[in-house]
Structures are given as structure tokens and as C-alpha cells.
Design a protein around this motif. Structure first.
Motif, PDB file in Angstrom:
ATOM      1  N   GLU A 115     -73.942  11.791  14.410  1.00  0.00           N
ATOM      2  CA  GLU A 115     -74.615  11.929  13.116  1.00  0.00           C
ATOM      3  C   GLU A 115     -75.762  12.928  13.194  1.00  0.00           C
ATOM      4  OE1 GLU A 115     -74.109  10.689   9.936  1.00  0.00           O
ATOM      5  OE2 GLU A 115     -72.151  10.378  10.854  1.00  0.00           O
ATOM      6  N   TRP A 116     -76.482  12.922  14.291  1.00  0.00           N
ATOM      7  CA  TRP A 116     -77.572  13.881  14.466  1.00  0.00           C
ATOM      8  C   TRP A 116     -77.031  15.306  14.451  1.00  0.00           C
ATOM      9  CZ3 TRP A 116     -79.008  17.654  17.963  1.00  0.00           C
ATOM     10  CH2 TRP A 116     -80.344  18.080  17.905  1.00  0.00           C
ATOM     11  N   MET A 117     -75.938  15.544  15.168  1.00  0.00           N
ATOM     12  CA  MET A 117     -75.332  16.871  15.183  1.00  0.00           C
ATOM     13  C   MET A 117     -74.806  17.262  13.804  1.00  0.00           C
ATOM     14  SD  MET A 117     -73.136  16.996  18.709  1.00  0.00           S
ATOM     15  CE  MET A 117     -73.905  17.218  20.305  1.00  0.00           C
ATOM     16  N   ARG A 118     -74.153  16.327  13.130  1.00  0.00           N
ATOM     17  CA  ARG A 118     -73.543  16.633  11.831  1.00  0.00           C
ATOM     18  C   ARG A 118     -74.596  17.006  10.796  1.00  0.00           C
ATOM     19  NH1 ARG A 118     -72.283  13.930   7.256  1.00  0.00           N
ATOM     20  NH2 ARG A 118     -73.080  11.981   8.086  1.00  0.00           N
ATOM     21  N   LYS A 119     -75.741  16.345  10.848  1.00  0.00           N
ATOM     22  CA  LYS A 119     -76.793  16.629   9.881  1.00  0.00           C
ATOM     23  C   LYS A 119     -77.478  17.968  10.143  1.00  0.00           C
ATOM     24  CE  LYS A 119     -77.625  11.803   8.733  1.00  0.00           C
ATOM     25  NZ  LYS A 119     -78.515  10.624   8.855  1.00  0.00           N
ATOM     26  N   ARG A 120     -77.306  18.514  11.334  1.00  0.00           N
ATOM     27  CA  ARG A 120     -77.819  19.856  11.597  1.00  0.00           C
ATOM     28  C   ARG A 120     -77.005  20.892  10.823  1.00  0.00           C
ATOM     29  NH1 ARG A 120     -82.658  19.498  14.395  1.00  0.00           N
ATOM     30  NH2 ARG A 120     -82.312  21.558  15.297  1.00  0.00           N
ATOM     31  N   GLY A 121     -75.728  20.578  10.595  1.00  0.00           N
ATOM     32  CA  GLY A 121     -74.902  21.354   9.672  1.00  0.00           C
ATOM     33  C   GLY A 121     -74.354  22.657  10.202  1.00  0.00           C
ATOM     34  N   ASP A 122     -75.208  23.530  10.744  1.00  0.00           N
ATOM     35  CA  ASP A 122     -74.770  24.870  11.094  1.00  0.00           C
ATOM     36  C   ASP A 122     -75.143  25.268  12.513  1.00  0.00           C
ATOM     37  OD1 ASP A 122     -77.453  24.927  10.722  1.00  0.00           O
ATOM     38  OD2 ASP A 122     -77.486  26.607   9.306  1.00  0.00           O
ATOM     39  N   GLU A 123     -75.257  24.279  13.381  1.00  0.00           N
ATOM     40  CA  GLU A 123     -75.613  24.573  14.772  1.00  0.00           C
ATOM     41  C   GLU A 123     -74.568  24.101  15.773  1.00  0.00           C
ATOM     42  OE1 GLU A 123     -79.541  23.536  16.043  1.00  0.00           O
ATOM     43  OE2 GLU A 123     -80.395  23.916  14.066  1.00  0.00           O
ATOM     44  N   TYR A 124     -73.937  22.964  15.503  1.00  0.00           N
ATOM     45  CA  TYR A 124     -73.014  22.364  16.459  1.00  0.00           C
ATOM     46  C   TYR A 124     -71.594  22.359  15.888  1.00  0.00           C
ATOM     47  CZ  TYR A 124     -77.161  20.774  18.933  1.00  0.00           C
ATOM     48  OH  TYR A 124     -78.346  20.734  19.616  1.00  0.00           O
ATOM     49  N   PHE A 125     -70.684  23.014  16.620  1.00  0.00           N
ATOM     50  CA  PHE A 125     -69.293  23.094  16.208  1.00  0.00           C
ATOM     51  C   PHE A 125     -68.437  22.599  17.374  1.00  0.00           C
ATOM     52  CE2 PHE A 125     -71.751  26.080  13.801  1.00  0.00           C
ATOM     53  CZ  PHE A 125     -71.263  25.973  12.501  1.00  0.00           C
ATOM     54  N   VAL A 126     -68.132  21.322  17.352  1.00  0.00           N
ATOM     55  CA  VAL A 126     -67.333  20.695  18.408  1.00  0.00           C
ATOM     56  C   VAL A 126     -65.939  20.442  17.844  1.00  0.00           C
ATOM     57  CG1 VAL A 126     -67.148  18.783  20.027  1.00  0.00           C
ATOM     58  CG2 VAL A 126     -69.414  19.552  19.264  1.00  0.00           C
ATOM     59  N   LEU A 127     -64.921  20.949  18.524  1.00  0.00           N
ATOM     60  CA  LEU A 127     -63.555  20.701  18.074  1.00  0.00           C
ATOM     61  C   LEU A 127     -62.785  19.931  19.143  1.00  0.00           C
ATOM     62  CD1 LEU A 127     -61.568  22.824  19.717  1.00  0.00           C
ATOM     63  CD2 LEU A 127     -62.394  24.430  17.998  1.00  0.00           C
ATOM     64  N   VAL A 128     -61.703  19.324  18.712  1.00  0.00           N
ATOM     65  CA  VAL A 128     -60.873  18.546  19.628  1.00  0.00           C
ATOM     66  C   VAL A 128     -59.408  18.917  19.429  1.00  0.00           C
ATOM     67  CG1 VAL A 128     -62.453  16.581  19.778  1.00  0.00           C
ATOM     68  CG2 VAL A 128     -60.702  16.606  17.993  1.00  0.00           C
ATOM     69  N   VAL A 129     -58.637  18.751  20.495  1.00  0.00           N
ATOM     70  CA  VAL A 129     -57.180  18.850  20.434  1.00  0.00           C
ATOM     71  C   VAL A 129     -56.628  17.455  20.668  1.00  0.00           C
ATOM     72  CG1 VAL A 129     -55.118  19.829  21.494  1.00  0.00           C
ATOM     73  CG2 VAL A 129     -57.182  21.235  21.260  1.00  0.00           C
ATOM     74  N   CYS A 130     -55.706  17.048  19.811  1.00  0.00           N
ATOM     75  CA  CYS A 130     -55.095  15.710  19.920  1.00  0.00           C
ATOM     76  C   CYS A 130     -53.598  15.840  20.160  1.00  0.00           C
ATOM     77  CB  CYS A 130     -55.335  14.903  18.645  1.00  0.00           C
ATOM     78  SG  CYS A 130     -57.076  14.602  18.288  1.00  0.00           S
ATOM     79  N   ASP A 131     -53.071  14.889  20.930  1.00  0.00           N
ATOM     80  CA  ASP A 131     -51.624  14.879  21.167  1.00  0.00           C
ATOM     81  C   ASP A 131     -50.908  14.218  19.989  1.00  0.00           C
ATOM     82  OD1 ASP A 131     -52.023  12.155  21.435  1.00  0.00           O
ATOM     83  OD2 ASP A 131     -51.703  12.126  23.609  1.00  0.00           O
ATOM     84  N   GLY A 132     -49.626  13.976  20.159  1.00  0.00           N
ATOM     85  CA  GLY A 132     -48.819  13.457  19.062  1.00  0.00           C
ATOM     86  C   GLY A 132     -49.184  12.068  18.585  1.00  0.00           C
ATOM     87  N   VAL A 133     -49.919  11.304  19.392  1.00  0.00           N
ATOM     88  CA  VAL A 133     -50.309   9.954  18.980  1.00  0.00           C
ATOM     89  C   VAL A 133     -51.790   9.887  18.587  1.00  0.00           C
ATOM     90  CG1 VAL A 133     -48.518   8.831  20.329  1.00  0.00           C
ATOM     91  CG2 VAL A 133     -50.768   9.262  21.369  1.00  0.00           C
ATOM     92  N   GLY A 134     -52.455  11.038  18.534  1.00  0.00           N
ATOM     93  CA  GLY A 134     -53.827  11.075  18.064  1.00  0.00           C
ATOM     94  C   GLY A 134     -54.894  10.921  19.130  1.00  0.00           C
ATOM     95  N   THR A 135     -54.502  10.933  20.403  1.00  0.00           N
ATOM     96  CA  THR A 135     -55.483  10.851  21.482  1.00  0.00           C
ATOM     97  C   THR A 135     -56.120  12.216  21.717  1.00  0.00           C
ATOM     98  OG1 THR A 135     -54.232   9.084  22.559  1.00  0.00           O
ATOM     99  CG2 THR A 135     -55.831  10.279  23.917  1.00  0.00           C
ATOM    100  N   VAL A 136     -57.444  12.241  21.871  1.00  0.00           N
ATOM    101  CA  VAL A 136     -58.131  13.493  22.191  1.00  0.00           C
ATOM    102  C   VAL A 136     -57.803  13.891  23.621  1.00  0.00           C
ATOM    103  CG1 VAL A 136     -60.371  14.605  22.492  1.00  0.00           C
ATOM    104  CG2 VAL A 136     -60.014  13.043  20.570  1.00  0.00           C
ATOM    105  N   VAL A 137     -57.205  15.066  23.778  1.00  0.00           N
ATOM    106  CA  VAL A 137     -56.817  15.536  25.110  1.00  0.00           C
ATOM    107  C   VAL A 137     -57.524  16.828  25.491  1.00  0.00           C
ATOM    108  CG1 VAL A 137     -54.569  14.405  25.007  1.00  0.00           C
ATOM    109  CG2 VAL A 137     -54.798  16.767  24.190  1.00  0.00           C
ATOM    110  N   GLY A 138     -58.294  17.402  24.582  1.00  0.00           N
ATOM    111  CA  GLY A 138     -59.044  18.615  24.874  1.00  0.00           C
ATOM    112  C   GLY A 138     -60.205  18.756  23.906  1.00  0.00           C
ATOM    113  N   THR A 139     -61.247  19.446  24.329  1.00  0.00           N
ATOM    114  CA  THR A 139     -62.398  19.645  23.459  1.00  0.00           C
ATOM    115  C   THR A 139     -63.189  20.864  23.902  1.00  0.00           C
ATOM    116  OG1 THR A 139     -64.360  18.580  22.484  1.00  0.00           O
ATOM    117  CG2 THR A 139     -63.942  18.145  24.798  1.00  0.00           C
ATOM    118  N   GLY A 140     -64.005  21.384  23.011  1.00  0.00           N
ATOM    119  CA  GLY A 140     -64.882  22.511  23.301  1.00  0.00           C
ATOM    120  C   GLY A 140     -65.932  22.623  22.213  1.00  0.00           C
ATOM    121  N   THR A 141     -66.981  23.378  22.491  1.00  0.00           N
ATOM    122  CA  THR A 141     -68.141  23.448  21.600  1.00  0.00           C
ATOM    123  C   THR A 141     -68.625  24.877  21.447  1.00  0.00           C
ATOM    124  OG1 THR A 141     -68.876  21.238  22.261  1.00  0.00           O
ATOM    125  CG2 THR A 141     -70.541  22.670  21.284  1.00  0.00           C
TER     126      THR A 141
END
Length: 200
Positions: A115-141
Motif C-alpha cells: 500500500e505504501w508503494m501503491r500510494k507513491r503512484g509514480d515511483e515503484y513499478f513491480v511486475l510479476v509473471v504467473c504460470d497457468g495456475v496463477g502462481t508468481v514465478v518471476g518478478t522485477g522492479t
């Protein structure tokens, strides 16, 4: 039938004199013409729209920043998207453990940081890669740093790129880097730096 007559004799007709306006108590009269509907609509469109950033179900940033060519290059049934409030249970921290020490973080504490990161709005961009069942298997920022140089420019720091063991060899790390590079460009970074080792 007698005509109505004021006490001062100033009017001698069927209509009473106009009422005097009490300027001490009445609000000031507007001297501007009323706005037409088209003027009101034009003005409302020119005003910045209020963000619904207070919605706790929102992802960390707009999914439209992730380029389509990266999404199309993912393995079948894999998805890439911004970090979301449900990703604690989807395995975000377990994925990060393949990169470095994470620690024992409760869901409550994870959500507070999210929530702290999200409210910053334009500073933190974290993405995730999910497999076919929705498990996070990769991420980067991408972390956006504001500068005084380059006409108050911004620099994108690409960090914390990791892919889970057992998911490596699928070019997921490459897709994460490609996506983060494009995200940084779309938010106006004049330069991108990679500040992390890639575990992919």
C-alpha cells in the motif's frame, strides 16, 4: 376599484414597487452569464480526473504500461501483470527467495509495504509473471529516481529480477527485462540502469 398607492405616493398603478435588496444580508449577485452545458462539459474534461488510488484492490500501476509484444512472447498460459494485493498468497515472496534473503514477513506487513508503494503512484513499478495456475514465478522492479539534471529528468533503476527455480530456461527473465525497459521509457525515464544481478 381604487388603485394601489404607496405611502410615499411614488407609484400609482396596479403593481407594487420593486422590493429593495438588503445588501447587508443577501449574497452578492453574480454578474457572469450562466455557463452553457457545452461549456461545463468542456471545463470538466480539461480538469485532471481524480484518481481512484484509494481502492485497495487496484494493481500497483496501470497494466497498459506493459507492452503487448512482451505479453505475446510469453510461454502458453503464462501471464505478466503489475503486482497486485493478492500476490502475497500467490507466492511473490517465495519467488524473491530465489534471489536473496527475504525474511519472515507476515501478510499484514507485506500489505502495508504494498500500500505504501501503491500510494507513491509514480515511483515503484513491480511486475510479476504467473504460470497457468496463477502462481508468481518471476518478478522485477523499476524504481524511478528524480534528478535535478537533464531538466529535472528521471532515471529508471531496474532491480530485483528473479525467476523461480524450475521455471528458468523459458526466457522469463528476458521478458521481464524487456517489459521493465519499456515501462521506464513510457513513464519518461531518459536513462535506465540495471542495479541487480539477474536470477533467471
Amino acid at each position: 376599484m381604487p388603485l394601489w398607492t404607496s405611502e410615499e405616493g411614488g407609484h400609482n398603478d396596479l403593481h407594487p414597487p420593486p422590493r429593495r435588496r438588503d445588501t447587508a444580508t443577501a449574497p452578492p449577485m453574480s454578474t457572469s452569464a450562466p455557463k452553457s452545458q457545452s461549456q461545463s462539459q468542456s471545463q470538466s474534461q480539461s480538469q485532471p480526473q481524480s484518481s481512484s488510488n484509494n481502492d485497495p484492490a487496484l494493481p500497483l500501476f496501470s497494466p497498459s504500461l506493459i507492452p503487448q509484444f512482451v505479453l505475446a512472447a510469453l510461454p502458453k498460459d503464462y501471464t505478466m501483470r503489475p503486482l497486485a494485493p493478492t500476490d502475497y498468497k500467490a507466492g511473490h515472496l517465495e519467488t524473491l527467495k530465489a534471489l536473496t534473503t527475504v525474511g519472515e514477513i507476515s501478510e499484514e506487513k507485506w500489505t502495508e509495504r504494498y500500500e505504501w508503494m501503491r500510494k507513491r503512484g509514480d515511483e515503484y513499478f513491480v511486475l510479476v509473471v504467473c504460470d497457468g495456475v496463477g502462481t508468481v514465478v518471476g518478478t522485477g522492479t523499476v524504481l524511478v529516481e528524480r534528478k535535478f539534471i537533464h531538466n529535472l529528468g528521471v532515471v529508471g533503476h531496474i532491480e530485483d529480477i528473479v525467476v523461480r527455480k524450475g521455471q528458468q530456461g523459458k526466457k522469463l527473465g528476458l521478458r521481464i527485462i524487456e517489459a521493465l525497459d519499456q515501462v521506464a521509457e513510457k513513464v519518461g525515464c531518459y536513462k535506465k540502469r540495471s542495479d541487480t544481478d539477474v536470477v533467471a
